[in-house]
Design a protein around this motif. Structure first.
Motif, PDB file in Angstrom:
ATOM      1  N   VAL A  50       0.839  -1.211   0.000  1.00 61.96           N
ATOM      2  CA  VAL A  50       0.000   0.000   0.000  1.00 61.96           C
ATOM      3  C   VAL A  50       0.873   1.260   0.000  1.00 61.96           C
ATOM      4  N   ALA A  51       1.930   1.269   0.810  1.00 63.76           N
ATOM      5  CA  ALA A  51       2.818   2.436   0.880  1.00 63.76           C
ATOM      6  C   ALA A  51       3.429   2.720  -0.498  1.00 63.76           C
ATOM      7  N   GLU A  52       3.847   1.688  -1.179  1.00 68.12           N
ATOM      8  CA  GLU A  52       4.467   1.859  -2.504  1.00 68.12           C
ATOM      9  C   GLU A  52       3.421   2.333  -3.522  1.00 68.12           C
ATOM     10  N   ASN A 105      -6.106  -8.953  -4.547  1.00 72.80           N
ATOM     11  CA  ASN A 105      -4.899  -9.603  -4.017  1.00 72.80           C
ATOM     12  C   ASN A 105      -3.645  -8.866  -4.462  1.00 72.80           C
ATOM     13  N   VAL A 106      -2.735  -8.635  -3.519  1.00 70.10           N
ATOM     14  CA  VAL A 106      -1.525  -7.849  -3.818  1.00 70.10           C
ATOM     15  C   VAL A 106      -0.737  -8.419  -5.003  1.00 70.10           C
ATOM     16  N   LYS A 107      -0.747  -9.730  -5.169  1.00 72.56           N
ATOM     17  CA  LYS A 107      -0.014 -10.344  -6.286  1.00 72.56           C
ATOM     18  C   LYS A 107      -0.563  -9.839  -7.627  1.00 72.56           C
ATOM     19  N   GLU A 159       8.889   0.638 -11.960  1.00 70.67           N
ATOM     20  CA  GLU A 159       8.909  -0.778 -12.375  1.00 70.67           C
ATOM     21  C   GLU A 159       9.826  -1.573 -11.446  1.00 70.67           C
ATOM     22  N   GLU A 160      11.004  -1.007 -11.192  1.00 68.17           N
ATOM     23  CA  GLU A 160      11.989  -1.696 -10.364  1.00 68.17           C
ATOM     24  C   GLU A 160      11.468  -1.886  -8.938  1.00 68.17           C
ATOM     25  N   ASP A 161      10.837  -0.844  -8.384  1.00 65.57           N
ATOM     26  CA  ASP A 161      10.274  -0.934  -7.024  1.00 65.57           C
ATOM     27  C   ASP A 161       9.262  -2.072  -6.932  1.00 65.57           C
ATOM     28  N   LEU A 170       9.560  -5.572  -4.862  1.00 62.67           N
ATOM     29  CA  LEU A 170       8.541  -5.971  -3.877  1.00 62.67           C
ATOM     30  C   LEU A 170       8.038  -7.387  -4.163  1.00 62.67           C
ATOM     31  N   SER A 171       7.742  -7.651  -5.423  1.00 61.47           N
ATOM     32  CA  SER A 171       7.277  -8.992  -5.822  1.00 61.47           C
ATOM     33  C   SER A 171       8.309 -10.043  -5.481  1.00 61.47           C
ATOM     34  N   GLU A 172       9.571  -9.687  -5.709  1.00 62.99           N
ATOM     35  CA  GLU A 172      10.655 -10.615  -5.427  1.00 62.99           C
ATOM     36  C   GLU A 172      10.747 -10.887  -3.915  1.00 62.99           C
ATOM     37  N   ASP A 173      10.681  -9.808  -3.125  1.00 64.16           N
ATOM     38  CA  ASP A 173      10.721  -9.952  -1.657  1.00 64.16           C
ATOM     39  C   ASP A 173       9.601 -10.857  -1.165  1.00 64.16           C
ATOM     40  N   MET A 174       8.462 -10.814  -1.864  1.00 66.25           N
ATOM     41  CA  MET A 174       7.303 -11.593  -1.442  1.00 66.25           C
ATOM     42  C   MET A 174       7.325 -12.995  -2.013  1.00 66.25           C
TER      43      MET A 174
END
Ligand code: FE
Ligand code: FE
Ligand code: MG
Length: 161
Positions: free
Chosen positions: A50-52, A100-102, A148-150, A154-158
């Protein structure tokens, strides 16, 4: 409108204004997609996502402001009605009907990739022809590349990528 400022533009000014309005439509749709996505988001790491999304929403709105300023400098009329956004947009709009965040991240990454292509195209159009629009588009492109990178990070972290 600045007379000399308009004269030094080495591309068809009306065509350029049309391209800037297309980008303006993209920015408003991107703004709303992020803004409403941040409201409805559900799932893992919701707070970070949400913050991003909120940060990106604000930045898309800033881009819209930069585009309007340039359109006015060139003697053009910025899009005045939201109903024009869908007609003018390059990148369209993806409703966050799956909160869903994904899914939200996937949709927004796709949007950023389209924005990157669109600004790259605008940059090619004005390179060596209109330094003011060039500088503006370059500055927006920098933000879109960062967006895009952010989202990918995030997706990678998740563990989604
Ligand atoms: Fe943007
Ligand atoms: Fe963006
Ligand atoms: Mg960011």
């Amino acid at each position: 409108m600045g007379t000399r400022g308009r004269e030094i533009v080495g591309v068809d000014v009306n065509e350029l204004i049309e391209e800037l309005n297309k980008a303006l439509a993209d920015e408003w749709l991107a703004y709303y997609q992020y803004w409403i996505g941040a409201k409805v988001a559900k799932g893992p790491m919701r707070g970070a996502v949400v913050a991003e999304l909120e940060e990106h929403a604000n930045e898309e709105l800033e881009h819209a402001g930069m585009l309007v300023e340039r359109i006015l400098q060139l003697g053009g009329t910025p899009i005045l009605s939201p109903e024009e956004w869908y007609k003018a947009t390059n990148c369209g709009y993806e409703a966050p009907s799956d909160p869903n965040v994904k899914t939200l991240l996937e949709q927004n990454i796709k949007g950023e990739q389209c924005a990157i292509d669109a600004y790259q195209k605008l940059i090619k159009m004005v390179k060596d022809k209109d330094p003011i629009t060039y500088q503006m588009a370059l500055s927006i492109l920098e933000d879109e590349v960062e967006h895009e990178e952010d989202l990918e990070a995030l997706s990678e972290d998740m563990g989604l990528l």
